[in-house]
Design a protein around this motif. Sequence first.
Motif, PDB file in Angstrom:
ATOM      1  N   ARG A 151       0.817  -1.202   0.000  1.00 44.52           N
ATOM      2  CA  ARG A 151       0.000   0.000   0.000  1.00 44.52           C
ATOM      3  C   ARG A 151       0.857   1.262   0.000  1.00 44.52           C
ATOM      4  O   ARG A 151       0.344   2.362  -0.140  1.00 44.52           O
ATOM      5  CB  ARG A 151      -0.911   0.008   1.236  1.00 44.52           C
ATOM      6  N   LEU A 152       2.174   1.079   0.125  1.00 47.07           N
ATOM      7  CA  LEU A 152       3.069   2.227   0.104  1.00 47.07           C
ATOM      8  C   LEU A 152       3.990   2.146  -1.115  1.00 47.07           C
ATOM      9  O   LEU A 152       5.196   1.995  -0.989  1.00 47.07           O
ATOM     10  CB  LEU A 152       3.889   2.284   1.390  1.00 47.07           C
ATOM     11  N   LYS A 153       3.398   2.219  -2.291  1.00 45.24           N
ATOM     12  CA  LYS A 153       4.219   2.220  -3.497  1.00 45.24           C
ATOM     13  C   LYS A 153       5.098   3.465  -3.553  1.00 45.24           C
ATOM     14  O   LYS A 153       6.104   3.491  -4.262  1.00 45.24           O
ATOM     15  CB  LYS A 153       3.324   2.116  -4.728  1.00 45.24           C
ATOM     16  N   ILE A 157       1.651   9.441  -5.215  1.00 45.72           N
ATOM     17  CA  ILE A 157       1.559   8.041  -5.636  1.00 45.72           C
ATOM     18  C   ILE A 157       0.479   7.263  -4.895  1.00 45.72           C
ATOM     19  O   ILE A 157      -0.325   6.554  -5.504  1.00 45.72           O
ATOM     20  CB  ILE A 157       2.927   7.344  -5.483  1.00 45.72           C
ATOM     21  N   ASP A 158       0.459   7.376  -3.559  1.00 48.61           N
ATOM     22  CA  ASP A 158      -0.494   6.571  -2.783  1.00 48.61           C
ATOM     23  C   ASP A 158      -1.847   7.251  -2.589  1.00 48.61           C
ATOM     24  O   ASP A 158      -2.864   6.572  -2.530  1.00 48.61           O
ATOM     25  CB  ASP A 158       0.104   6.226  -1.411  1.00 48.61           C
ATOM     26  N   ASN A 180      -1.237   8.242  -8.717  1.00 50.58           N
ATOM     27  CA  ASN A 180      -0.464   8.438  -9.941  1.00 50.58           C
ATOM     28  C   ASN A 180       0.742   7.496  -9.899  1.00 50.58           C
ATOM     29  O   ASN A 180       1.802   7.858  -9.391  1.00 50.58           O
ATOM     30  CB  ASN A 180      -0.004   9.892 -10.063  1.00 50.58           C
ATOM     31  N   GLN A 181       0.585   6.306 -10.431  1.00 54.83           N
ATOM     32  CA  GLN A 181       1.618   5.279 -10.287  1.00 54.83           C
ATOM     33  C   GLN A 181       2.323   4.954 -11.597  1.00 54.83           C
ATOM     34  O   GLN A 181       3.093   4.003 -11.677  1.00 54.83           O
ATOM     35  CB  GLN A 181       1.000   4.019  -9.686  1.00 54.83           C
ATOM     36  N   TYR A 226      10.451   5.974  -3.838  1.00 57.12           N
ATOM     37  CA  TYR A 226      11.437   6.792  -3.121  1.00 57.12           C
ATOM     38  C   TYR A 226      12.758   6.032  -2.994  1.00 57.12           C
ATOM     39  O   TYR A 226      13.837   6.562  -3.287  1.00 57.12           O
ATOM     40  CB  TYR A 226      10.853   7.122  -1.745  1.00 57.12           C
ATOM     41  N   ARG A 227      12.684   4.785  -2.567  1.00 59.44           N
ATOM     42  CA  ARG A 227      13.882   3.966  -2.412  1.00 59.44           C
ATOM     43  C   ARG A 227      14.534   3.698  -3.775  1.00 59.44           C
ATOM     44  O   ARG A 227      15.756   3.799  -3.925  1.00 59.44           O
ATOM     45  CB  ARG A 227      13.527   2.642  -1.742  1.00 59.44           C
ATOM     46  N   GLY A 228      13.710   3.359  -4.777  1.00 58.60           N
ATOM     47  CA  GLY A 228      14.240   3.053  -6.100  1.00 58.60           C
ATOM     48  C   GLY A 228      14.907   4.245  -6.748  1.00 58.60           C
ATOM     49  O   GLY A 228      15.977   4.115  -7.358  1.00 58.60           O
ATOM     50  N   LEU A 229      14.291   5.420  -6.644  1.00 56.25           N
ATOM     51  CA  LEU A 229      14.873   6.628  -7.231  1.00 56.25           C
ATOM     52  C   LEU A 229      16.198   6.959  -6.554  1.00 56.25           C
ATOM     53  O   LEU A 229      17.175   7.325  -7.227  1.00 56.25           O
ATOM     54  CB  LEU A 229      13.900   7.796  -7.083  1.00 56.25           C
ATOM     55  N   THR A 230      16.242   6.820  -5.236  1.00 56.47           N
ATOM     56  CA  THR A 230      17.482   7.098  -4.504  1.00 56.47           C
ATOM     57  C   THR A 230      18.589   6.152  -4.941  1.00 56.47           C
ATOM     58  O   THR A 230      19.732   6.574  -5.186  1.00 56.47           O
ATOM     59  CB  THR A 230      17.245   6.965  -2.988  1.00 56.47           C
TER      60      THR A 230
END
Length: 367
Positions: A11-13, A285-286, A290-291, A18-22
């Motif tokens: 539920r927290l895409k 996003i959540d 907007n995913q 955030y982690r992936g972009l970092t």
Amino acid sequence: MPEIPKTSNDRLKSLDFYRGLTMFLLIAEFSHLFSYLVSPDLEGTFIYTLGEQFHHVEWEGLHFWDLIQPFFMFIVGVAMPLSFTKRMEKGDSYAQLSKHAYFRAFWLLVLGWVLYCIGPGRIVFRFQNVLAQLGVTYILAFWVLRKSPAIQIGFSVLLILISELLYRFFPVEGFDQAFVAGENFGAWFNILISGKEDGGHWAMFNAIPTAAHTIWGVCAGQLLLGKSSDKQKLQILLLVGLLALIIGYGISPFTPIIKRISTSSFVFASGGWSLIALAICYWWIDVRKNQRGVWFFAIVGLNPLFIYLFAHVGGADLIREILLPFSNSLFAWMGELGAAVVLSLLVLFAMWYICFWLYKKKIFFRI
């Protein structure tokens, strides 16, 4: 479009993004892309000005790139209550969680240390990189995971205060200049552990004050797991983030913002930006749903340990050497700088594709 695997933080895409972009930005550094953005040929252009933001400030001040490590440490904190909640739902006891936490912290510290031994070809004792620092901040955050927010925040402020006092009142001659490079407590601590000061004046002791980032991430993760409305969650994240920014920039005339020794003003300012970045991601996003495109970065964030180690031990350079002759042949018409930029983008895409391949094969490297 691939779907992100179902997890406790499904539920927290926004956290996946955030982690992936970092992580994507972290591995982009190994492609040398950011170095080309500040090429002398581009000086005076918008690209050069933008490129400067992807390099650390030499000493005092704050660039965007100075926020990447705080972002990552904060993100790990956000994920902690989500991960441990899932494990408890599966029946794990607190003793089992504790064992896992100490095991993970130990190996993060060891892996971070080992990376420093590879280049010299001998054992050295350095602990300035993300993994080594995280090994300390992770366990400090775990100690207060089950405490109230007041205790968590109080503990984080205590760690910042201890660091501030050590720098300001350290009595050893030659290391009693709190905010002078190489002449402060952080430099003394580096020499104590490794036998010499770090060439870039990065302090190993940074793990203590920056544990606040991981602890604040835990607070944010628990907030997002809670029963408050989305509006309330966003308001709290934004208000606390703004408060941290006000404190950080407000005390900067007295305690300058210096990432290399993680001054208290830096910890508050970068922590504030970390909270606000999470709030923006969560809202977009959540809440707004907007995913589109989230999966592209999330895939990198699903294997952060692997891709960080892969890039660090020369994986990016190996890819570069393989692609170099083909890149030179195909893109020579773009000029030396243009061809170099294209090569860096190809290296970055190749590292992303490795993460994508691992994701498709359902291979995830975790401690």
